[in-house]
Scaffold this motif. Structure first.
Motif, PDB file in Angstrom:
ATOM      1  N   ASP A  11       0.600  -1.278   0.022  1.00  0.00           N
ATOM      2  CA  ASP A  11       0.051  -0.060  -0.121  1.00  0.00           C
ATOM      3  C   ASP A  11       0.919   1.228   0.107  1.00  0.00           C
ATOM      4  N   GLU A  12       0.663   2.150  -0.908  1.00  0.00           N
ATOM      5  CA  GLU A  12       1.569   3.344  -1.163  1.00  0.00           C
ATOM      6  C   GLU A  12       1.022   4.612  -0.333  1.00  0.00           C
ATOM      7  N   ASN A  13      -0.122   4.501   0.180  1.00  0.00           N
ATOM      8  CA  ASN A  13      -0.914   5.865   0.942  1.00  0.00           C
ATOM      9  C   ASN A  13       0.159   6.236   1.995  1.00  0.00           C
ATOM     10  N   PHE A  14       0.597   5.320   3.036  1.00  0.00           N
ATOM     11  CA  PHE A  14       1.067   5.900   4.068  1.00  0.00           C
ATOM     12  C   PHE A  14       2.500   6.388   3.559  1.00  0.00           C
ATOM     13  N   ALA A  15       3.270   5.591   2.880  1.00  0.00           N
ATOM     14  CA  ALA A  15       4.636   6.491   2.135  1.00  0.00           C
ATOM     15  C   ALA A  15       4.254   7.746   1.626  1.00  0.00           C
ATOM     16  N   ARG A  16       3.442   7.812   0.692  1.00  0.00           N
ATOM     17  CA  ARG A  16       3.047   9.169   0.262  1.00  0.00           C
ATOM     18  C   ARG A  16       2.819  10.154   1.455  1.00  0.00           C
ATOM     19  N   GLU A  17       1.688   9.852   2.111  1.00  0.00           N
ATOM     20  CA  GLU A  17       1.369  11.119   3.065  1.00  0.00           C
ATOM     21  C   GLU A  17       2.555  11.219   3.972  1.00  0.00           C
ATOM     22  N   VAL A  18       3.447  10.374   4.454  1.00  0.00           N
ATOM     23  CA  VAL A  18       4.603  10.623   5.082  1.00  0.00           C
ATOM     24  C   VAL A  18       5.493  11.385   4.614  1.00  0.00           C
ATOM     25  N   MET A  19       5.761  11.558   3.196  1.00  0.00           N
ATOM     26  CA  MET A  19       6.458  12.497   2.488  1.00  0.00           C
ATOM     27  C   MET A  19       5.958  13.398   2.281  1.00  0.00           C
ATOM     28  N   GLN A  20       4.766  13.762   1.672  1.00  0.00           N
ATOM     29  CA  GLN A  20       3.987  14.910   1.147  1.00  0.00           C
ATOM     30  C   GLN A  20       3.349  15.616   2.390  1.00  0.00           C
ATOM     31  N   LEU A  21       2.953  15.157   3.489  1.00  0.00           N
ATOM     32  CA  LEU A  21       2.280  15.936   4.417  1.00  0.00           C
ATOM     33  C   LEU A  21       2.977  15.961   5.792  1.00  0.00           C
ATOM     34  N   PHE A  22       4.034  15.303   5.985  1.00  0.00           N
ATOM     35  CA  PHE A  22       4.710  15.383   7.249  1.00  0.00           C
ATOM     36  C   PHE A  22       6.006  15.529   7.333  1.00  0.00           C
ATOM     37  N   THR A  23       6.902  15.405   6.055  1.00  0.00           N
ATOM     38  CA  THR A  23       8.366  15.627   6.092  1.00  0.00           C
ATOM     39  C   THR A  23       8.903  16.448   5.006  1.00  0.00           C
ATOM     40  N   ILE A  24       8.827  16.237   3.641  1.00  0.00           N
ATOM     41  CA  ILE A  24       9.437  16.770   2.814  1.00  0.00           C
ATOM     42  C   ILE A  24       8.650  17.466   1.655  1.00  0.00           C
ATOM     43  N   GLY A  25       7.427  17.243   1.705  1.00  0.00           N
ATOM     44  CA  GLY A  25       6.567  17.962   0.925  1.00  0.00           C
ATOM     45  C   GLY A  25       6.514  17.582  -0.752  1.00  0.00           C
ATOM     46  N   LEU A  26       6.012  18.334  -1.430  1.00  0.00           N
ATOM     47  CA  LEU A  26       5.767  17.880  -3.030  1.00  0.00           C
ATOM     48  C   LEU A  26       6.913  18.602  -3.912  1.00  0.00           C
ATOM     49  N   ARG A  27       7.324  19.721  -3.358  1.00  0.00           N
ATOM     50  CA  ARG A  27       8.364  20.436  -4.196  1.00  0.00           C
ATOM     51  C   ARG A  27       9.794  20.960  -3.430  1.00  0.00           C
ATOM     52  N   GLU A  28      10.792  20.714  -3.981  1.00  0.00           N
ATOM     53  CA  GLU A  28      11.970  21.104  -3.369  1.00  0.00           C
ATOM     54  C   GLU A  28      11.795  22.860  -3.085  1.00  0.00           C
ATOM     55  N   LEU A  29      12.421  22.875  -1.853  1.00  0.00           N
ATOM     56  CA  LEU A  29      12.385  24.395  -1.209  1.00  0.00           C
ATOM     57  C   LEU A  29      13.870  24.689  -0.808  1.00  0.00           C
ATOM     58  N   ASN A  30      14.039  26.045  -1.037  1.00  0.00           N
ATOM     59  CA  ASN A  30      15.102  26.778  -0.472  1.00  0.00           C
ATOM     60  C   ASN A  30      14.974  26.710   0.994  1.00  0.00           C
ATOM     61  N   GLN A  31      16.103  27.153   1.956  1.00  0.00           N
ATOM     62  CA  GLN A  31      15.852  27.200   3.138  1.00  0.00           C
ATOM     63  C   GLN A  31      14.964  28.521   3.472  1.00  0.00           C
ATOM     64  N   ASP A  32      14.669  29.424   2.770  1.00  0.00           N
ATOM     65  CA  ASP A  32      13.641  30.349   2.857  1.00  0.00           C
ATOM     66  C   ASP A  32      12.079  30.158   2.614  1.00  0.00           C
ATOM     67  N   GLY A  33      12.110  28.884   2.027  1.00  0.00           N
ATOM     68  CA  GLY A  33      10.704  28.371   1.823  1.00  0.00           C
ATOM     69  C   GLY A  33      10.422  28.510   0.258  1.00  0.00           C
TER      70      GLY A  33
END
Length: 167
Positions: A11-33
């Motif tokens: 099941d891919e749901n948990f892996a996707r949610e951990v990354m998307q919602l709780f740790t690294i998000g969908l897009r790469e960010l600079n340190q200023d957001g």
């Protein structure tokens, strides 16, 4: 765990949610957001479908702790929470080797899980790979600031909180 003969995938749901919602998000960010962009001016994604597949495989093997003292544990891994008494939801999940996918996994930023490891070992590498990702600080900092301070934080504020988080 995967069973290709029966067209079963983790099941891919948990892996996707951990990354998307709780740790690294969908897009790469600079340190200023601010969002990092490629040479075409398009946002750079933090992960792709293959990454989700690898993280999903690494996170297999966890289930409700159905063991009880002095009893023969009856494992029904197809059973949902409705099959168990409510007090089971207050116990930590437990790793079961029989349902853990023991293949190698390639995670973000060169993190690698060798074949044959236990679920507890795999989850530690998953946590390390996400916690050490450069997107964690700005993504999490923006989330905290938006929830606790202001919905439109200035980039300097995000930079300071990210720096404190990284420290």
């Amino acid at each position: 765990k995967a069973d290709p003969e029966n067209n079963i995938r983790p099941d891919e749901n948990f892996a996707r949610e951990v990354m998307q919602l709780f740790t690294i998000g969908l897009r790469e960010l600079n340190q200023d957001g601010s969002v990092k962009v490629n040479s075409k001016g398009e946002a750079i994604e933090t992960y792709d479908q293959e990454t989700i597949t690898q993280y999903a495989a690494a996170l297999t093997g966890w289930y409700f702790d159905t063991t009880a003292p002095d009893t023969d544990p009856g494992y029904d891994f197809a059973c949902g929470i409705a099959c168990f008494p409510m007090d089971i939801t207050t116990k930590p999940m437990k790793a079961f080797d029989i349902i853990h996918q023991k293949t190698e996994k390639r995670l973000l930023r060169g993190y690698y899980i060798p074949p044959g490891q236990r679920a507890e070992e795999d989850v530690q590498i998953v946590i390390d790979s996400l916690f050490n990702h450069p997107n964690l600080a700005p993504f999490f900092s923006m989330h905290l600031i938006r929830q606790m301070v202001t919905s439109t934080p200035p980039s300097g504020y995000i930079s300071r909180v990210s720096a404190a988080f990284n420290n």
